[in-house]
Design a protein around this motif. Sequence first.
Motif, PDB file in Angstrom:
ATOM      1  N   VAL A  46       0.861  -1.182   0.000  1.00 19.13           N
ATOM      2  CA  VAL A  46       0.000   0.000   0.000  1.00 19.13           C
ATOM      3  C   VAL A  46       0.895   1.230   0.000  1.00 19.13           C
ATOM      4  N   ALA A  47       0.617   2.171  -0.896  1.00 18.44           N
ATOM      5  CA  ALA A  47       1.444   3.376  -0.992  1.00 18.44           C
ATOM      6  C   ALA A  47       0.547   4.599  -1.127  1.00 18.44           C
ATOM      7  N   ARG A  48       0.878   5.622  -0.357  1.00 16.06           N
ATOM      8  CA  ARG A  48       0.160   6.896  -0.440  1.00 16.06           C
ATOM      9  C   ARG A  48       1.162   7.995  -0.744  1.00 16.06           C
TER      10      ARG A  48
ATOM     11  N   SER B 137       5.000   4.117   2.064  1.00 10.84           N
ATOM     12  CA  SER B 137       4.567   2.803   1.586  1.00 10.84           C
ATOM     13  C   SER B 137       4.865   1.739   2.625  1.00 10.84           C
ATOM     14  N   ALA B 138       4.059   0.692   2.606  1.00 13.38           N
ATOM     15  CA  ALA B 138       4.237  -0.438   3.520  1.00 13.38           C
ATOM     16  C   ALA B 138       3.847  -1.716   2.800  1.00 13.38           C
ATOM     17  N   VAL B 139       4.578  -2.780   3.096  1.00 18.64           N
ATOM     18  CA  VAL B 139       4.276  -4.100   2.542  1.00 18.64           C
ATOM     19  C   VAL B 139       3.931  -5.025   3.704  1.00 18.64           C
ATOM     20  N   TYR B 140       2.769  -5.669   3.607  1.00 19.15           N
ATOM     21  CA  TYR B 140       2.294  -6.563   4.658  1.00 19.15           C
ATOM     22  C   TYR B 140       2.175  -7.987   4.109  1.00 19.15           C
TER      23      TYR B 140
ATOM     24  N   GLU C  44      -8.605  -5.207   7.077  1.00 20.49           N
ATOM     25  CA  GLU C  44      -7.551  -5.239   8.086  1.00 20.49           C
ATOM     26  C   GLU C  44      -6.285  -4.552   7.577  1.00 20.49           C
ATOM     27  N   VAL C  45      -5.977  -4.762   6.296  1.00 21.27           N
ATOM     28  CA  VAL C  45      -4.835  -4.070   5.684  1.00 21.27           C
ATOM     29  C   VAL C  45      -5.035  -2.562   5.760  1.00 21.27           C
ATOM     30  N   ALA C  46      -6.241  -2.107   5.417  1.00 24.45           N
ATOM     31  CA  ALA C  46      -6.540  -0.677   5.434  1.00 24.45           C
ATOM     32  C   ALA C  46      -6.380  -0.092   6.835  1.00 24.45           C
ATOM     33  N   THR C  47      -6.857  -0.817   7.844  1.00 27.61           N
ATOM     34  CA  THR C  47      -6.747  -0.348   9.228  1.00 27.61           C
ATOM     35  C   THR C  47      -5.283  -0.243   9.657  1.00 27.61           C
ATOM     36  N   LYS C  48      -4.497  -1.261   9.331  1.00 29.08           N
ATOM     37  CA  LYS C  48      -3.076  -1.254   9.694  1.00 29.08           C
ATOM     38  C   LYS C  48      -2.350  -0.111   8.992  1.00 29.08           C
ATOM     39  N   PHE C  49      -2.649   0.094   7.713  1.00 26.71           N
ATOM     40  CA  PHE C  49      -1.949   1.141   6.974  1.00 26.71           C
ATOM     41  C   PHE C  49      -2.283   2.524   7.521  1.00 26.71           C
TER      42      PHE C  49
ATOM     43  N   TYR D 285       0.498   4.915   9.057  1.00 27.00           N
ATOM     44  CA  TYR D 285       0.687   6.236   8.444  1.00 27.00           C
ATOM     45  C   TYR D 285       0.609   7.332   9.492  1.00 27.00           C
ATOM     46  N   ASP D 286      -0.425   7.280  10.330  1.00 25.63           N
ATOM     47  CA  ASP D 286      -0.584   8.300  11.368  1.00 25.63           C
ATOM     48  C   ASP D 286       0.552   8.257  12.387  1.00 25.63           C
ATOM     49  N   GLU D 287       1.001   7.045  12.735  1.00 23.43           N
ATOM     50  CA  GLU D 287       2.076   6.914  13.730  1.00 23.43           C
ATOM     51  C   GLU D 287       3.399   7.459  13.196  1.00 23.43           C
TER      52      GLU D 287
END
Length: 213
Positions: free
Chosen positions: A120-122, A189-192, A200-205, A209-211
Amino acid sequence: MTDINILQASLSWRWILDRMIPLLPGPGTAPFAELIRSLQPYGVNPQEVVWEASGNRLSDVALHFTLVEGINLRLTYSGFELFVSTLSGEHNVALPQIADHVLNSLQSIDVDARQARVRVARSSHLGLKGQDAGELIEAHLCGHRAAGALVPDAFGYQIRLNARPEVVEMRIVVARSLIFPGALYLDFSAVYKGVPHPSEVATKFRSDYDEVL
Protein backbone atom coordinates in the motif's frame (compact mmCIF):
# COMPACT_ATOMS: atom_id res chain seq x y z
CA MET A 1 4.19 22.69 14.65
CA THR A 2 3.85 23.37 10.91
CA ASP A 3 0.30 23.87 9.56
CA ILE A 4 -0.23 21.48 6.65
CA ASN A 5 -2.98 21.23 4.05
CA ILE A 6 -3.28 18.44 1.48
CA LEU A 7 -3.08 19.79 -2.06
CA GLN A 8 -3.26 16.43 -3.81
CA ALA A 9 -2.98 12.79 -2.78
CA SER A 10 -3.01 9.40 -4.50
CA LEU A 11 -3.28 5.86 -3.17
CA SER A 12 -2.41 2.45 -4.59
CA TRP A 13 -2.95 -1.11 -3.40
CA ARG A 14 -1.00 -3.96 -4.98
CA TRP A 15 -1.96 -7.51 -4.02
CA ILE A 16 0.98 -9.79 -5.00
CA LEU A 17 -0.06 -13.44 -4.90
CA ASP A 18 2.27 -16.05 -3.42
CA ARG A 19 1.66 -18.12 -6.54
CA MET A 20 0.15 -17.24 -9.91
CA ILE A 21 -3.47 -18.05 -10.56
CA PRO A 22 -4.13 -20.70 -13.24
CA LEU A 23 -6.89 -18.65 -14.88
CA LEU A 24 -7.53 -14.94 -15.28
CA PRO A 25 -11.22 -14.07 -14.65
CA GLY A 26 -11.77 -13.01 -18.24
CA PRO A 27 -14.99 -12.56 -20.25
CA GLY A 28 -17.02 -15.74 -20.61
CA THR A 29 -15.83 -17.32 -17.36
CA ALA A 30 -17.85 -17.82 -14.18
CA PRO A 31 -15.37 -15.81 -12.03
CA PHE A 32 -15.73 -12.88 -14.47
CA ALA A 33 -19.51 -12.98 -14.12
CA GLU A 34 -19.14 -13.02 -10.34
CA LEU A 35 -16.72 -10.10 -10.45
CA ILE A 36 -18.93 -8.01 -12.74
CA ARG A 37 -21.93 -8.52 -10.45
CA SER A 38 -19.92 -7.42 -7.41
CA LEU A 39 -18.58 -4.33 -9.21
CA GLN A 40 -22.01 -3.05 -10.29
CA PRO A 41 -22.23 -0.60 -7.35
CA TYR A 42 -18.93 0.93 -8.50
CA GLY A 43 -20.10 1.84 -11.99
CA VAL A 44 -18.58 -0.97 -14.06
CA ASN A 45 -19.58 -0.77 -17.74
CA PRO A 46 -18.35 -2.40 -20.98
CA GLN A 47 -16.79 0.80 -22.36
CA GLU A 48 -14.43 0.98 -19.39
CA VAL A 49 -13.29 -2.66 -19.39
CA VAL A 50 -10.18 -3.40 -21.44
CA TRP A 51 -8.57 -6.78 -22.14
CA GLU A 52 -4.87 -6.21 -22.78
CA ALA A 53 -2.42 -8.70 -24.33
CA SER A 54 0.58 -6.67 -25.46
CA GLY A 55 2.86 -9.69 -26.00
CA ASN A 56 2.96 -13.48 -26.06
CA ARG A 57 3.78 -13.98 -22.38
CA LEU A 58 1.21 -14.43 -19.64
CA SER A 59 2.81 -11.50 -17.83
CA ASP A 60 1.69 -9.32 -20.77
CA VAL A 61 -1.99 -10.16 -20.20
CA ALA A 62 -4.10 -7.89 -18.03
CA LEU A 63 -7.72 -6.93 -17.44
CA HIS A 64 -8.38 -3.23 -16.76
CA PHE A 65 -11.47 -1.69 -15.17
CA THR A 66 -12.13 2.04 -14.80
CA LEU A 67 -14.69 2.53 -12.04
CA VAL A 68 -16.45 5.47 -10.38
CA GLU A 69 -14.54 8.18 -8.52
CA GLY A 70 -11.45 7.61 -10.66
CA ILE A 71 -10.74 4.13 -9.29
CA ASN A 72 -8.63 1.95 -11.59
CA LEU A 73 -8.41 -1.84 -11.22
CA ARG A 74 -5.85 -3.99 -13.04
CA LEU A 75 -5.81 -7.80 -12.79
CA THR A 76 -2.98 -10.07 -13.90
CA TYR A 77 -1.96 -13.68 -13.37
CA SER A 78 0.24 -12.58 -10.45
CA GLY A 79 -2.28 -10.44 -8.60
CA PHE A 80 -4.12 -7.15 -8.92
CA GLU A 81 -3.68 -3.43 -8.33
CA LEU A 82 -6.08 -0.68 -7.31
CA PHE A 83 -5.09 2.92 -7.94
CA VAL A 84 -6.72 6.30 -7.50
CA SER A 85 -4.90 9.48 -8.56
CA THR A 86 -7.06 11.95 -6.61
CA LEU A 87 -7.77 10.58 -3.17
CA SER A 88 -10.90 11.41 -1.18
CA GLY A 89 -12.49 10.08 1.98
CA GLU A 90 -14.86 7.82 0.03
CA HIS A 91 -11.91 5.89 -1.40
CA ASN A 92 -10.83 4.73 2.06
CA VAL A 93 -14.07 2.76 2.22
CA ALA A 94 -14.41 1.73 -1.44
CA LEU A 95 -10.91 0.37 -2.07
CA PRO A 96 -10.97 -2.35 0.64
CA GLN A 97 -14.48 -3.35 -0.46
CA ILE A 98 -13.44 -3.67 -4.11
CA ALA A 99 -10.30 -5.60 -3.12
CA ASP A 100 -12.46 -8.03 -1.17
CA HIS A 101 -14.75 -8.56 -4.18
CA VAL A 102 -11.74 -9.24 -6.41
CA LEU A 103 -10.35 -11.74 -3.91
CA ASN A 104 -13.67 -13.56 -3.70
CA SER A 105 -13.62 -13.91 -7.47
CA LEU A 106 -10.01 -15.12 -7.47
CA GLN A 107 -10.74 -17.61 -4.69
CA SER A 108 -13.26 -19.30 -6.95
CA ILE A 109 -10.23 -20.01 -9.18
CA ASP A 110 -7.65 -20.65 -6.45
CA VAL A 111 -8.69 -21.06 -2.81
CA ASP A 112 -5.30 -19.72 -1.68
CA ALA A 113 -5.65 -16.36 -3.48
CA ARG A 114 -5.63 -14.48 -0.17
CA GLN A 115 -2.12 -15.73 0.56
CA ALA A 116 -0.12 -12.78 -0.66
CA ARG A 117 1.96 -9.74 0.07
CA VAL A 118 0.10 -6.43 -0.04
CA ARG A 119 1.88 -3.19 -0.89
CA VAL A 120 0.00 0.00 0.00
CA ALA A 121 1.44 3.38 -0.99
CA ARG A 122 0.16 6.90 -0.44
CA SER A 123 1.70 9.92 -2.16
CA SER A 124 0.78 13.45 -1.13
CA HIS A 125 1.63 17.02 -2.08
CA LEU A 126 1.39 19.11 1.09
CA GLY A 127 1.14 22.86 1.41
CA LEU A 128 3.06 24.33 4.35
CA LYS A 129 1.64 27.48 5.88
CA GLY A 130 4.36 30.07 6.37
CA GLN A 131 7.23 27.72 5.45
CA ASP A 132 8.92 26.52 2.27
CA ALA A 133 9.45 22.78 1.73
CA GLY A 134 13.19 23.33 1.28
CA GLU A 135 13.44 24.96 4.70
CA LEU A 136 11.65 22.05 6.35
CA ILE A 137 13.85 19.48 4.61
CA GLU A 138 17.05 21.28 5.62
CA ALA A 139 15.85 21.65 9.20
CA HIS A 140 15.10 17.93 9.60
CA LEU A 141 17.85 16.34 7.53
CA CYS A 142 20.71 15.21 9.76
CA GLY A 143 24.10 16.52 8.71
CA HIS A 144 22.83 19.12 6.25
CA ARG A 145 24.97 21.88 7.76
CA ALA A 146 28.14 19.99 6.91
CA ALA A 147 27.19 19.65 3.27
CA GLY A 148 28.54 23.07 2.30
CA ALA A 149 27.12 24.20 -1.04
CA LEU A 150 24.95 21.10 -1.38
CA VAL A 151 21.28 21.87 -0.81
CA PRO A 152 19.12 18.79 -0.08
CA ASP A 153 16.02 18.27 -2.23
CA ALA A 154 14.85 15.02 -0.64
CA PHE A 155 15.51 12.31 1.90
CA GLY A 156 14.20 8.80 2.48
CA TYR A 157 14.20 6.25 5.27
CA GLN A 158 13.42 2.60 5.71
CA ILE A 159 11.35 2.21 8.86
CA ARG A 160 11.91 -0.80 11.10
CA LEU A 161 9.18 -1.66 13.56
CA ASN A 162 9.85 -4.15 16.32
CA ALA A 163 7.53 -7.10 16.97
CA ARG A 164 5.53 -6.61 13.76
CA PRO A 165 5.99 -9.87 11.84
CA GLU A 166 3.29 -8.90 9.33
CA VAL A 167 5.33 -5.88 8.16
CA VAL A 168 7.74 -6.88 5.38
CA GLU A 169 9.04 -3.36 4.80
CA MET A 170 8.07 0.24 5.34
CA ARG A 171 9.53 3.34 3.70
CA ILE A 172 9.06 7.09 3.64
CA VAL A 173 10.40 9.60 1.11
CA VAL A 174 10.18 13.38 1.61
CA ALA A 175 11.02 15.81 -1.18
CA ARG A 176 10.23 19.16 -2.72
CA SER A 177 7.05 18.99 -4.79
CA LEU A 178 7.67 19.32 -8.52
CA ILE A 179 4.01 20.20 -9.12
CA PHE A 180 3.20 22.77 -6.45
CA PRO A 181 5.86 25.48 -5.81
CA GLY A 182 7.01 25.62 -2.20
CA ALA A 183 5.07 22.47 -1.29
CA LEU A 184 6.28 19.19 0.14
CA TYR A 185 6.01 15.79 -1.56
CA LEU A 186 5.63 12.81 0.76
CA ASP A 187 5.53 9.14 -0.25
CA PHE A 188 4.77 6.52 2.40
CA SER A 189 4.57 2.80 1.59
CA ALA A 190 4.24 -0.44 3.52
CA VAL A 191 4.28 -4.10 2.54
CA TYR A 192 2.29 -6.56 4.66
CA LYS A 193 2.11 -10.36 4.64
CA GLY A 194 -0.25 -12.81 6.31
CA VAL A 195 -3.11 -10.28 6.35
CA PRO A 196 -5.83 -11.89 4.19
CA HIS A 197 -8.59 -9.32 4.63
CA PRO A 198 -8.39 -5.91 2.86
CA SER A 199 -10.26 -4.13 5.66
CA GLU A 200 -7.55 -5.24 8.09
CA VAL A 201 -4.83 -4.07 5.68
CA ALA A 202 -6.54 -0.68 5.43
CA THR A 203 -6.75 -0.35 9.23
CA LYS A 204 -3.08 -1.25 9.69
CA PHE A 205 -1.95 1.14 6.97
CA ARG A 206 -3.92 4.09 8.35
CA SER A 207 -2.55 3.40 11.84
CA ASP A 208 1.03 3.11 10.57
CA TYR A 209 0.69 6.24 8.44
CA ASP A 210 -0.58 8.30 11.37
CA GLU A 211 2.08 6.91 13.73
CA VAL A 212 5.01 7.55 11.39
CA LEU A 213 3.87 11.01 10.35
